[in-house]
Every structure is written in structure tokens, then in C-alpha cells.
Design a protein around this motif. Structure first.
Motif, PDB file in Angstrom:
ATOM      1  N   PRO A 193      38.782  38.078  41.031  1.00  0.00           N
ATOM      2  CA  PRO A 193      39.146  37.716  39.656  1.00  0.00           C
ATOM      3  C   PRO A 193      38.254  38.457  38.665  1.00  0.00           C
ATOM      4  CG  PRO A 193      37.923  35.934  40.694  1.00  0.00           C
ATOM      5  CD  PRO A 193      38.202  36.941  41.769  1.00  0.00           C
ATOM      6  N   PHE A 194      38.673  38.470  37.405  1.00  0.00           N
ATOM      7  CA  PHE A 194      37.950  39.186  36.354  1.00  0.00           C
ATOM      8  C   PHE A 194      37.871  38.304  35.113  1.00  0.00           C
ATOM      9  CE2 PHE A 194      38.049  41.761  32.490  1.00  0.00           C
ATOM     10  CZ  PHE A 194      37.066  42.717  32.716  1.00  0.00           C
ATOM     11  N   ARG A 195      36.692  38.235  34.518  1.00  0.00           N
ATOM     12  CA  ARG A 195      36.521  37.472  33.281  1.00  0.00           C
ATOM     13  C   ARG A 195      35.606  38.240  32.342  1.00  0.00           C
ATOM     14  NH1 ARG A 195      36.971  33.974  37.401  1.00  0.00           N
ATOM     15  NH2 ARG A 195      38.534  32.316  37.194  1.00  0.00           N
ATOM     16  N   HIS A 196      35.853  38.073  31.053  1.00  0.00           N
ATOM     17  CA  HIS A 196      35.059  38.758  30.033  1.00  0.00           C
ATOM     18  C   HIS A 196      34.957  37.874  28.802  1.00  0.00           C
ATOM     19  CE1 HIS A 196      33.684  41.978  27.357  1.00  0.00           C
ATOM     20  NE2 HIS A 196      34.572  41.524  26.486  1.00  0.00           N
ATOM     21  N   GLU A 197      33.738  37.682  28.339  1.00  0.00           N
ATOM     22  CA  GLU A 197      33.519  36.911  27.114  1.00  0.00           C
ATOM     23  C   GLU A 197      33.484  37.871  25.935  1.00  0.00           C
ATOM     24  OE1 GLU A 197      33.517  33.677  26.653  1.00  0.00           O
ATOM     25  OE2 GLU A 197      33.867  33.352  28.793  1.00  0.00           O
ATOM     26  N   GLY A 198      34.522  37.829  25.113  1.00  0.00           N
ATOM     27  CA  GLY A 198      34.605  38.699  23.951  1.00  0.00           C
ATOM     28  C   GLY A 198      34.671  37.892  22.675  1.00  0.00           C
TER      29      GLY A 198
ATOM     30  N   GLU B 139      37.025  35.819  19.431  1.00  0.00           N
ATOM     31  CA  GLU B 139      37.670  34.510  19.322  1.00  0.00           C
ATOM     32  C   GLU B 139      39.134  34.513  19.749  1.00  0.00           C
ATOM     33  OE1 GLU B 139      39.099  34.455  14.696  1.00  0.00           O
ATOM     34  OE2 GLU B 139      37.007  33.982  15.091  1.00  0.00           O
ATOM     35  N   VAL B 140      39.671  35.680  20.093  1.00  0.00           N
ATOM     36  CA  VAL B 140      41.039  35.776  20.604  1.00  0.00           C
ATOM     37  C   VAL B 140      40.976  35.974  22.113  1.00  0.00           C
ATOM     38  CG1 VAL B 140      43.215  37.052  20.531  1.00  0.00           C
ATOM     39  CG2 VAL B 140      41.884  36.719  18.428  1.00  0.00           C
ATOM     40  N   GLY B 141      41.682  35.116  22.844  1.00  0.00           N
ATOM     41  CA  GLY B 141      41.649  35.162  24.295  1.00  0.00           C
ATOM     42  C   GLY B 141      42.974  35.581  24.899  1.00  0.00           C
ATOM     43  N   VAL B 142      42.901  36.218  26.059  1.00  0.00           N
ATOM     44  CA  VAL B 142      44.098  36.619  26.796  1.00  0.00           C
ATOM     45  C   VAL B 142      43.958  36.159  28.243  1.00  0.00           C
ATOM     46  CG1 VAL B 142      45.575  38.504  27.554  1.00  0.00           C
ATOM     47  CG2 VAL B 142      44.429  38.646  25.333  1.00  0.00           C
ATOM     48  N   LEU B 143      44.976  35.438  28.718  1.00  0.00           N
ATOM     49  CA  LEU B 143      45.089  35.047  30.122  1.00  0.00           C
ATOM     50  C   LEU B 143      46.102  35.972  30.773  1.00  0.00           C
ATOM     51  CD1 LEU B 143      44.850  33.165  32.606  1.00  0.00           C
ATOM     52  CD2 LEU B 143      46.528  31.662  31.492  1.00  0.00           C
ATOM     53  N   LEU B 144      45.724  36.612  31.878  1.00  0.00           N
ATOM     54  CA  LEU B 144      46.629  37.487  32.610  1.00  0.00           C
ATOM     55  C   LEU B 144      46.980  36.869  33.952  1.00  0.00           C
ATOM     56  CD1 LEU B 144      44.258  39.632  31.207  1.00  0.00           C
ATOM     57  CD2 LEU B 144      46.197  41.113  31.691  1.00  0.00           C
ATOM     58  N   CYS B 145      48.268  36.916  34.313  1.00  0.00           N
ATOM     59  CA  CYS B 145      48.771  36.288  35.541  1.00  0.00           C
ATOM     60  C   CYS B 145      49.373  37.362  36.451  1.00  0.00           C
ATOM     61  CB  CYS B 145      49.845  35.255  35.198  1.00  0.00           C
ATOM     62  SG  CYS B 145      49.356  34.004  33.983  1.00  0.00           S
ATOM     63  N   HIS B 146      48.810  37.508  37.653  1.00  0.00           N
ATOM     64  CA  HIS B 146      49.316  38.519  38.583  1.00  0.00           C
ATOM     65  C   HIS B 146      50.532  37.999  39.358  1.00  0.00           C
ATOM     66  CE1 HIS B 146      47.799  36.847  42.418  1.00  0.00           C
ATOM     67  NE2 HIS B 146      46.660  36.572  41.825  1.00  0.00           N
ATOM     68  N   GLY B 147      51.086  38.872  40.201  1.00  0.00           N
ATOM     69  CA  GLY B 147      52.346  38.574  40.855  1.00  0.00           C
ATOM     70  C   GLY B 147      52.236  37.989  42.259  1.00  0.00           C
ATOM     71  N   PHE B 148      53.385  37.679  42.816  1.00  0.00           N
ATOM     72  CA  PHE B 148      53.563  37.069  44.134  1.00  0.00           C
ATOM     73  C   PHE B 148      53.118  38.038  45.231  1.00  0.00           C
ATOM     74  CE2 PHE B 148      56.590  35.999  47.669  1.00  0.00           C
ATOM     75  CZ  PHE B 148      56.147  34.712  47.917  1.00  0.00           C
ATOM     76  N   THR B 149      52.218  37.589  46.074  1.00  0.00           N
ATOM     77  CA  THR B 149      51.570  38.327  47.179  1.00  0.00           C
ATOM     78  C   THR B 149      50.616  39.406  46.683  1.00  0.00           C
ATOM     79  OG1 THR B 149      53.174  40.131  47.619  1.00  0.00           O
ATOM     80  CG2 THR B 149      53.625  37.972  48.637  1.00  0.00           C
ATOM     81  N   GLY B 150      50.443  39.541  45.366  1.00  0.00           N
ATOM     82  CA  GLY B 150      49.532  40.537  44.817  1.00  0.00           C
ATOM     83  C   GLY B 150      48.150  39.970  44.566  1.00  0.00           C
ATOM     84  N   SER B 151      47.452  40.556  43.599  1.00  0.00           N
ATOM     85  CA  SER B 151      46.088  40.121  43.304  1.00  0.00           C
ATOM     86  C   SER B 151      45.709  40.595  41.904  1.00  0.00           C
ATOM     87  CB  SER B 151      45.105  40.715  44.327  1.00  0.00           C
ATOM     88  OG  SER B 151      44.854  42.083  44.038  1.00  0.00           O
ATOM     89  N   PRO B 152      44.543  40.188  41.388  1.00  0.00           N
ATOM     90  CA  PRO B 152      44.102  40.673  40.078  1.00  0.00           C
ATOM     91  C   PRO B 152      43.996  42.195  39.984  1.00  0.00           C
ATOM     92  CG  PRO B 152      42.866  38.716  40.667  1.00  0.00           C
ATOM     93  CD  PRO B 152      43.684  39.088  41.880  1.00  0.00           C
ATOM     94  N   GLN B 153      43.883  42.877  41.119  1.00  0.00           N
ATOM     95  CA  GLN B 153      43.752  44.340  41.093  1.00  0.00           C
ATOM     96  C   GLN B 153      44.908  45.004  40.343  1.00  0.00           C
ATOM     97  OE1 GLN B 153      45.944  46.239  43.354  1.00  0.00           O
ATOM     98  NE2 GLN B 153      45.070  48.297  43.044  1.00  0.00           N
ATOM     99  N   SER B 154      46.114  44.418  40.442  1.00  0.00           N
ATOM    100  CA  SER B 154      47.277  45.028  39.795  1.00  0.00           C
ATOM    101  C   SER B 154      47.182  44.970  38.274  1.00  0.00           C
ATOM    102  CB  SER B 154      48.563  44.340  40.259  1.00  0.00           C
ATOM    103  OG  SER B 154      48.547  42.964  39.887  1.00  0.00           O
ATOM    104  N   LEU B 155      46.368  44.061  37.749  1.00  0.00           N
ATOM    105  CA  LEU B 155      46.219  43.898  36.304  1.00  0.00           C
ATOM    106  C   LEU B 155      44.818  44.232  35.807  1.00  0.00           C
ATOM    107  CD1 LEU B 155      48.180  40.556  35.685  1.00  0.00           C
ATOM    108  CD2 LEU B 155      49.012  42.896  35.554  1.00  0.00           C
TER     109      LEU B 155
ATOM    110  N   LEU C   5      41.389  36.723  34.086  1.00  0.00           N
ATOM    111  CA  LEU C   5      42.351  37.207  35.083  1.00  0.00           C
ATOM    112  C   LEU C   5      42.033  36.524  36.416  1.00  0.00           C
ATOM    113  CD1 LEU C   5      44.494  39.045  36.342  1.00  0.00           C
ATOM    114  CD2 LEU C   5      42.854  40.942  36.208  1.00  0.00           C
ATOM    115  N   PRO C   6      42.603  35.339  36.655  1.00  0.00           N
ATOM    116  CA  PRO C   6      42.258  34.583  37.866  1.00  0.00           C
ATOM    117  C   PRO C   6      42.959  35.116  39.111  1.00  0.00           C
ATOM    118  CG  PRO C   6      43.903  33.393  36.605  1.00  0.00           C
ATOM    119  CD  PRO C   6      43.529  34.600  35.775  1.00  0.00           C
ATOM    120  N   LEU C   7      42.405  34.773  40.259  1.00  0.00           N
ATOM    121  CA  LEU C   7      43.034  35.019  41.560  1.00  0.00           C
ATOM    122  C   LEU C   7      43.811  33.760  41.939  1.00  0.00           C
ATOM    123  CD1 LEU C   7      43.379  36.632  44.244  1.00  0.00           C
ATOM    124  CD2 LEU C   7      41.238  35.570  45.012  1.00  0.00           C
TER     125      LEU C   7
END
Length: 261
Positions: free
Chosen positions: A9-14, A16-32, A48-50
Motif C-alpha cells: 500500500p501507499f500513503r502520503h500526507e499532503g 487539505e485535499v485527499g484522494v483515495l485510490l482503489c485498485h482492481g480485482f486480483t491486482g494490487s496498489p502497484q497498478s495505481l 492507496l490501500p491493499l
């Protein structure tokens, strides 16, 4: 079971605007991850959770279902909302379906959506046999790495557990029924040449959501995993422009510290 190298997984504290990214079926955070890193470098707070059962081995995924995957992104959304003044949700493939359900359930708590080749249905005649077949056949061939670019590779399973595929089919039906509850601004980018999710899925999503601020973009040079393909830069740039339009506080020059794992 340890996470596959690169699938963390990947996280970053930036800002005041946040973005949640959701990866695909059988994939992983690597794709995003390149997308997540691009957003982080432009000052966004990024999560970007796993998803449970992903990024290790397919046998782990066979023990999970849509409730587990959705619960994970729902938790991440709550965490982002506690830290950010505005939160956006982006998703690829099944991650697009997770994004749409979050939007349907959380309403104005989500400021906007970016969907890349979002999935709406499990296709093929075999899909109708899943309720029975899953009790006799454990897996079918994998769907990872549908990428036009030479050398492009997605970290994903080479087998699809049928129990998980059956759960996914039920989830898509649930999300499809909830699409009229989606009202947020949307950017939907999809590939005409997609060997995993046909363009019909994007068309159905656009026909059923209640959003009035909708932008549709074709990714002519990419296959399904467009975030790792020829159109990746366009996806990143269009998403940042979307954020800038709806969240003027986004500061392109702001950088912080990003962490993986």
C-alpha cells in the motif's frame, strides 16, 4: 503471508485535499502507484490501500469477498475525511465499482470521482455458471497485465479464485442498482481496446448515474490497465485538472513525504 514486492500500500500526507485510490480485482496498489505518486508530488494527501486477499497469493483471495474489499476502502475513506477538507475517490476496474458504491453511500462527503475502465458486470457465459461451478472448480485463468505497452507488467494473480469471482458478480449487481444514487462530478476514462472490461460497462455506468457534471475521455492507445500504459500521463494530468477545478486549494508546487507499506 508476505506481500509481493511492489504490491505494498501507499500513503502520503499532503495538503487539505485527499484522494483515495482503489485498485482492481486480483491486482494490487502497484497498478495505481505511479498515479498515487504523481498526486503526492502535486501536494495531495493520498491513500492507496491493499485490498484484503490481494497482493500475496490467490489462495488468500479465495477466502475473501466483496464485503472485505469494500470495508477496506470504506475505512480508508473515513480516515481521509478526518484529516482532509475535501476527499475525492479514484478507481481502476473493480476499483471503479468500489468508488461508485462509496459515492452512492457517502454522498456529499465525496467531492468527485475519477474512473478508469470501471467494471460493471462479470462477462461471458461462464459467469452464469459461477454459483455452481465454484464448488467444483477452484480457479480460472488470470486477467492481469492487459497492457498495450511493450514490457508493461501488472503485479496480479495468474489465477482467479471462483469463489471470489462469484462474490464479485454479486457486488456488481449491487452497485448497478445503486448507480442512480451517484450524484458527484465524474471523469470517466476508458479504453476502446480493453480485453478485460468492455466499453459497454462504461456506457451503462454513464447511463445510470445521476451526476450532471460528467466528462468522458477515450484512451485510444491503452488496454485495460491504462494507468500503466501509453495513456497513463493523460490520466494523471486529467485527474489533476479535475481536482484543480473542484478544489482550488490544490497547490501544484507543494511536496511532502510519501511512504510505502
Amino acid at each position: 503471508m508476505p506481500v509481493l514486492p511492489g504490491a505494498e500500500p501507499f500513503r502520503h500526507e499532503g495538503g487539505e485535499v485527499g484522494v483515495l485510490l482503489c485498485h482492481g480485482f486480483t491486482g494490487s496498489p502497484q497498478s495505481l502507484r505511479p498515479w498515487a505518486e504523481y498526486l503526492a508530488k502535486n501536494g495531495l494527501t493520498v491513500s492507496l490501500p491493499l485490498l484484503p486477499g490481494h497482493g500475496t497469493r490467490w489462495q488468500d483471495m479465495a477466502l475473501t469477498g466483496w464485503q472485505d474489499w469494500y470495508a477496506e476502502v470504506d475505512r480508508e475513506l473515513h480516515d481521509l475525511r478526518a484529516r482532509c477538507s475535501q476527499v475525492f475517490v479514484f478507481g481502476l476496474s473493480m476499483g471503479g465499482a468500489l468508488t461508485l458504491r462509496l459515492a452512492a453511500k457517502h454522498g456529499d462527503a465525496i467531492a468527485g470521482l475519477v474512473l478508469v475502465n470501471p467494471a460493471n458486470k462479470v462477462h461471458g457465459l461462464a459467469a452464469h455458471a459461477l454459483p455452481v461451478a465454484r464448488h467444483f472448480v477452484r480457479t480460472t485463468k488470470g486477467i492481469a497485465s492487459d497492457i498495450a505497452m511493450d514490457g508493461g507488467e501488472e503485479i496480479g494473480y495468474d489465477r482467479v479464485p471462483l469463489h471470489a469471482a462469484h462474490s464479485l458478480r454479486r457486488f456488481f449487481r449491487l452497485v448497478d442498482a445503486e448507480l442512480p444514487q451517484v450524484t458527484q462530478p465524474i471523469v470517466l476514462l476508458h479504453s476502446p481496446q480493453d480485453h478485460v472490461v468492455p466499453p459497454a460497462d462504461s456506457a451503462r455506468i454513464l447511463s445510470r448515474v445521476s451526476s450532471t457534471d460528467v466528462t468522458e475521455i477515450l484512451l485510444e492507445q491503452s488496454y485495460h490497465v491504462a494507468t500503466l500504459d501509453y495513456d497513463a500521463d493523460r490520466i494523471f494530468e486529467e485527474s489533476l485538472a479535475f481536482l484543480g477545478r473542484l478544489a482550488p486549494s490544490v497547490d501544484d508546487s507543494k511536496e511532502g513525504t510519501a511512504t510505502g507499506g
